[in-house]
Design a protein around this motif. Structure first.
Motif, PDB file in Angstrom:
ATOM      1  N   ASN A  16      90.614  -2.550 -34.127  1.00  0.00           N
ATOM      2  CA  ASN A  16      89.335  -1.962 -34.485  1.00  0.00           C
ATOM      3  C   ASN A  16      88.942  -0.841 -33.525  1.00  0.00           C
ATOM      4  N   TYR A  17      88.779   0.376 -34.053  1.00  0.00           N
ATOM      5  CA  TYR A  17      88.358   1.561 -33.304  1.00  0.00           C
ATOM      6  C   TYR A  17      89.361   2.046 -32.264  1.00  0.00           C
ATOM      7  N   ALA A  18      90.606   1.677 -32.374  1.00  0.00           N
ATOM      8  CA  ALA A  18      91.617   2.118 -31.414  1.00  0.00           C
ATOM      9  C   ALA A  18      92.023   3.568 -31.680  1.00  0.00           C
ATOM     10  N   GLU A  19      92.597   4.177 -30.663  1.00  0.00           N
ATOM     11  CA  GLU A  19      93.189   5.508 -30.742  1.00  0.00           C
ATOM     12  C   GLU A  19      94.690   5.315 -30.500  1.00  0.00           C
ATOM     13  N   ILE A  20      95.510   5.700 -31.480  1.00  0.00           N
ATOM     14  CA  ILE A  20      96.957   5.565 -31.375  1.00  0.00           C
ATOM     15  C   ILE A  20      97.555   6.963 -31.440  1.00  0.00           C
ATOM     16  N   ASP A  21      98.344   7.331 -30.434  1.00  0.00           N
ATOM     17  CA  ASP A  21      98.819   8.713 -30.298  1.00  0.00           C
ATOM     18  C   ASP A  21     100.321   8.729 -30.037  1.00  0.00           C
ATOM     19  N   SER A  22     101.029   9.549 -30.801  1.00  0.00           N
ATOM     20  CA  SER A  22     102.481   9.646 -30.599  1.00  0.00           C
ATOM     21  C   SER A  22     102.824  10.388 -29.313  1.00  0.00           C
ATOM     22  N   ASN A  23     101.868  11.137 -28.760  1.00  0.00           N
ATOM     23  CA  ASN A  23     102.096  11.941 -27.556  1.00  0.00           C
ATOM     24  C   ASN A  23     103.421  12.682 -27.669  1.00  0.00           C
ATOM     25  N   ASN A  39      91.029  -0.882 -39.082  1.00  0.00           N
ATOM     26  CA  ASN A  39      89.666  -0.434 -39.357  1.00  0.00           C
ATOM     27  C   ASN A  39      89.199   0.608 -38.339  1.00  0.00           C
ATOM     28  N   ASN A  40      88.840   1.787 -38.845  1.00  0.00           N
ATOM     29  CA  ASN A  40      88.354   2.884 -38.002  1.00  0.00           C
ATOM     30  C   ASN A  40      89.298   3.257 -36.877  1.00  0.00           C
ATOM     31  N   VAL A  41      90.583   3.090 -37.110  1.00  0.00           N
ATOM     32  CA  VAL A  41      91.610   3.502 -36.150  1.00  0.00           C
ATOM     33  C   VAL A  41      91.973   4.954 -36.435  1.00  0.00           C
ATOM     34  N   ASN A  42      92.132   5.738 -35.381  1.00  0.00           N
ATOM     35  CA  ASN A  42      92.631   7.099 -35.498  1.00  0.00           C
ATOM     36  C   ASN A  42      94.078   7.119 -35.021  1.00  0.00           C
ATOM     37  N   VAL A  43      94.973   7.573 -35.891  1.00  0.00           N
ATOM     38  CA  VAL A  43      96.392   7.714 -35.556  1.00  0.00           C
ATOM     39  C   VAL A  43      96.692   9.202 -35.478  1.00  0.00           C
ATOM     40  N   ASN A  62      90.289   2.276 -44.062  1.00  0.00           N
ATOM     41  CA  ASN A  62      89.463   2.965 -43.057  1.00  0.00           C
ATOM     42  C   ASN A  62      90.264   3.481 -41.866  1.00  0.00           C
ATOM     43  N   THR A  63      91.561   3.689 -42.047  1.00  0.00           N
ATOM     44  CA  THR A  63      92.407   4.267 -41.003  1.00  0.00           C
ATOM     45  C   THR A  63      92.501   5.774 -41.229  1.00  0.00           C
ATOM     46  N   ASN A  64      92.343   6.549 -40.159  1.00  0.00           N
ATOM     47  CA  ASN A  64      92.495   8.003 -40.219  1.00  0.00           C
ATOM     48  C   ASN A  64      93.850   8.374 -39.636  1.00  0.00           C
ATOM     49  N   TYR A  65      94.621   9.152 -40.382  1.00  0.00           N
ATOM     50  CA  TYR A  65      95.988   9.514 -40.009  1.00  0.00           C
ATOM     51  C   TYR A  65      96.044  11.031 -39.861  1.00  0.00           C
TER      52      TYR A  65
END
Length: 126
Positions: A16-23, A39-43, A62-65
C-alpha cells in the motif's frame, strides 16, 4: 523506494502506497497477488529497463505504472485480473510523465495526511 530484480507482494494491501523503481536494473519482475496488494503503488520503469508486472485478482487495482523512454513495460491482466493504470512513453515525453508522477505523489501525500487526521480523531475519542 523499493528496487529489486524480483518483488513479491502477497498480503492484502501488501505494498500500500509503496514506490517501486527499476533504477538501473536491466530487468525487474513484480508479482502482485494479494487483495489490493498494489493499491496506490507507483511503479517506475526507467530507461534501459525491462519491467514485468504480473497481476492476479485485484493485485494491480489502483496501481500506477510509469514507463519512461527507452524502457519496456510488460504486464498481464485480463477481465478477471485488474489492470494497472499505464502511463507510457509511447504516448508522452518523459517531462510530461514527470508532471503526472509529481501529481500522483502529491495526491498520495494528501491522502496519507487525511488518514492520519482521522486516526488522531479516533484515538482522541477513545
Amino acid at each position: 523506494k523499493l528496487s529489486a530484480e524480483n518483488i513479491y507482494i502477497y498480503g492484502d494491501y501488501g505494498a500500500n502506497y509503496a514506490e517501486i523503481d527499476s533504477n538501473e536494473l536491466q530487468m525487474m519482475n513484480i508479482y502482485s497477488t494479494g487483495h489490493l496488494s498494489g493499491n496506490n503503488v507507483n511503479v517506475y520503469c526507467r530507461s534501459g529497463s525491462i519491467c514485468n508486472l504480473y497481476c492476479y485478482g485485484s493485485g494491480c487495482l489502483n496501481t500506477n505504472y510509469f514507463c519512461f523512454q527507452n524502457s519496456k513495460c510488460l504486464f498481464n491482466c485480463n477481465e478477471a485480473n485488474h489492470c494497472p493504470m499505464v502511463y507510457d512513453n509511447d504516448d508522452m515525453e518523459d517531462e510530461d510523465l514527470n508532471v503526472i508522477v509529481d501529481t500522483k505523489k502529491k495526491e498520495k501525500e494528501k491522502y496519507k495526511l487525511q488518514q492520519q487526521a482521522k486516526l488522531q480523531i479516533i484515538e482522541q475519542e477513545m
